[in-house]
Write an enzyme that holds these catalytic residues in place. Structure first.
Site, PDB file in Angstrom:
ATOM      1  N   CYS A 137      -5.235   2.036  -8.263  1.00 54.98           N
ATOM      2  CA  CYS A 137      -6.385   2.943  -8.408  1.00 54.98           C
ATOM      3  C   CYS A 137      -5.991   4.136  -9.297  1.00 54.98           C
ATOM      4  CB  CYS A 137      -6.848   3.430  -7.037  1.00 54.98           C
ATOM      5  SG  CYS A 137      -5.767   4.683  -6.316  1.00 54.98           S
TER       6      CYS A 137
ATOM      7  N   GLU B 267       1.082   1.513  -3.363  1.00 58.88           N
ATOM      8  CA  GLU B 267       1.892   1.934  -4.513  1.00 58.88           C
ATOM      9  C   GLU B 267       2.498   3.304  -4.258  1.00 58.88           C
ATOM     10  OE1 GLU B 267      -1.128   0.668  -4.429  1.00 58.88           O
ATOM     11  OE2 GLU B 267      -1.795  -0.081  -6.383  1.00 58.88           O
TER      12      GLU B 267
ATOM     13  N   CYS C  66      -3.178   6.400  -7.994  1.00 55.00           N
ATOM     14  CA  CYS C  66      -1.845   5.777  -8.095  1.00 55.00           C
ATOM     15  C   CYS C  66      -1.368   5.736  -9.546  1.00 55.00           C
ATOM     16  CB  CYS C  66      -1.864   4.383  -7.485  1.00 55.00           C
ATOM     17  SG  CYS C  66      -2.009   4.430  -5.682  1.00 55.00           S
TER      18      CYS C  66
ATOM     19  N   CYS D 175      -2.301   4.631  -0.507  1.00 56.36           N
ATOM     20  CA  CYS D 175      -2.167   3.309  -1.111  1.00 56.36           C
ATOM     21  C   CYS D 175      -0.723   2.819  -1.053  1.00 56.36           C
ATOM     22  CB  CYS D 175      -2.597   3.341  -2.567  1.00 56.36           C
ATOM     23  SG  CYS D 175      -4.352   3.595  -2.831  1.00 56.36           S
TER      24      CYS D 175
ATOM     25  N   ASN E 166      -0.087  -0.053   2.259  1.00 58.30           N
ATOM     26  CA  ASN E 166      -1.139   0.957   2.425  1.00 58.30           C
ATOM     27  C   ASN E 166      -1.226   1.354   3.896  1.00 58.30           C
ATOM     28  OD1 ASN E 166      -2.256  -1.675   2.865  1.00 58.30           O
ATOM     29  ND2 ASN E 166      -4.319  -0.889   2.628  1.00 58.30           N
ATOM     30  N   ILE E 167      -1.374   2.657   4.103  1.00 57.01           N
ATOM     31  CA  ILE E 167      -1.422   3.228   5.454  1.00 57.01           C
ATOM     32  C   ILE E 167      -2.714   4.029   5.586  1.00 57.01           C
ATOM     33  CG2 ILE E 167      -0.223   4.672   7.160  1.00 57.01           C
ATOM     34  CD1 ILE E 167       1.493   2.304   6.233  1.00 57.01           C
ATOM     35  N   GLU E 168      -3.623   3.545   6.411  1.00 56.88           N
ATOM     36  CA  GLU E 168      -4.921   4.212   6.551  1.00 56.88           C
ATOM     37  C   GLU E 168      -4.909   5.202   7.720  1.00 56.88           C
ATOM     38  OE1 GLU E 168      -7.806   1.007   6.528  1.00 56.88           O
ATOM     39  OE2 GLU E 168      -7.417   0.661   4.396  1.00 56.88           O
TER      40      GLU E 168
HETATM   41  N1  THU Z   1      -5.354   0.241  -1.836  1.00 61.53           N
HETATM   42  C1  THU Z   1      -4.033   0.160  -2.158  1.00 61.53           C
HETATM   43  O1  THU Z   1      -3.171   0.283  -1.290  1.00 61.53           O
HETATM   44  N2  THU Z   1      -3.710  -0.049  -3.458  1.00 61.53           N
HETATM   45  C2  THU Z   1      -4.598  -0.282  -4.455  1.00 61.53           C
HETATM   46  O2  THU Z   1      -4.198  -0.479  -5.599  1.00 61.53           O
HETATM   47  C3  THU Z   1      -6.041  -0.289  -4.173  1.00 61.53           C
HETATM   48  C4  THU Z   1      -6.421   0.156  -2.810  1.00 61.53           C
HETATM   49  C5  THU Z   1      -5.717   0.408  -0.423  1.00 61.53           C
HETATM   50  C6  THU Z   1      -6.311   1.734  -0.038  1.00 61.53           C
HETATM   51  C7  THU Z   1      -7.074   1.347   1.210  1.00 61.53           C
HETATM   52  O3  THU Z   1      -6.179   1.345   2.312  1.00 61.53           O
HETATM   53  C8  THU Z   1      -7.515  -0.083   0.967  1.00 61.53           C
HETATM   54  O4  THU Z   1      -6.665  -0.562  -0.069  1.00 61.53           O
HETATM   55  C9  THU Z   1      -8.965  -0.255   0.553  1.00 61.53           C
HETATM   56  O5  THU Z   1      -9.289   0.564  -0.514  1.00 61.53           O
END
Ligand code: THU
Length: 138
Positions: free
Chosen positions: A93, A62, A96, A60, A49-51
């Site tokens: 989520c 995935e 995804c 996310c 995941n890259i914010e």
């Molecule tokens: N996130 C994912 O990468 N995959 C998931 O299945 C659920 C959520 C990430 C998004 C965000 O960077 C962090 O988790 C918190 O929601």
């Protein structure tokens, strides 16, 4: 499912998902996620995941892994593994699930974590009666 997800292959996928979480860029949520996908060609692609400072732009793990696979020409997903360093497994989520549906409407979806708990299902169970490419055909 018309392929065999053997134990050694699953171990490789799980290892790749765990390794991917190490590169997670999640300074805002501090929630690390790694994902690995098995494609139709039998290759494994992974991502984290890259914010972003603009929170809504977080990507996310995935989707990072799937976009990486698609960018290499892959068009079929057989399996998606999600890893979080948590006591409970994390399921993809809604966004995804929709993206998985595009390339893997029947893909296996497996979530693992740092306890023995795991969830194993399929995309069509997570996203029944999905909107997809077929709906755009005339
Ligand atoms: N996130 C994912 O990468 N995959 C998931 O299945 C659920 C959520 C990430 C998004 C965000 O960077 C962090 O988790 C918190 O929601």
């Amino acid at each position: 499912m018309s392929f065999k997800l053997t134990a050694p292959l699953l171990r490789r996928l799980e290892k790749a998902a765990r390794a991917a979480a190490k590169a997670s860029y999640s300074p805002y949520s501090k929630f690390r996620v790694g994902s690995a996908v098995l494609t139709g060609s039998g290759k494994i692609y992974s991502g984290a995941n890259i914010e972003n400072a603009s929170f809504g732009l977080a990507n996310c793990a995935e989707r990072t892994a799937i976009f990486c696979a698609a960018s290499h020409g892959e068009r079929k997903l057989r399996c998606v593994v999600v890893y979080t360093p948590t006591p409970l497994p994390t399921m993809p989520c809604g966004a995804c699930r929709q993206v998985i549906n595009e390339f893997g409407p029947h893909a296996a979806v497996i979530s693992i974590c740092d306890s023995g708990e795991r969830l194993e299902t399929t995309l069509d169970r997570l996203q029944p009666v999905a909107f997809g490419p077929k709906n755009l055909k005339g």
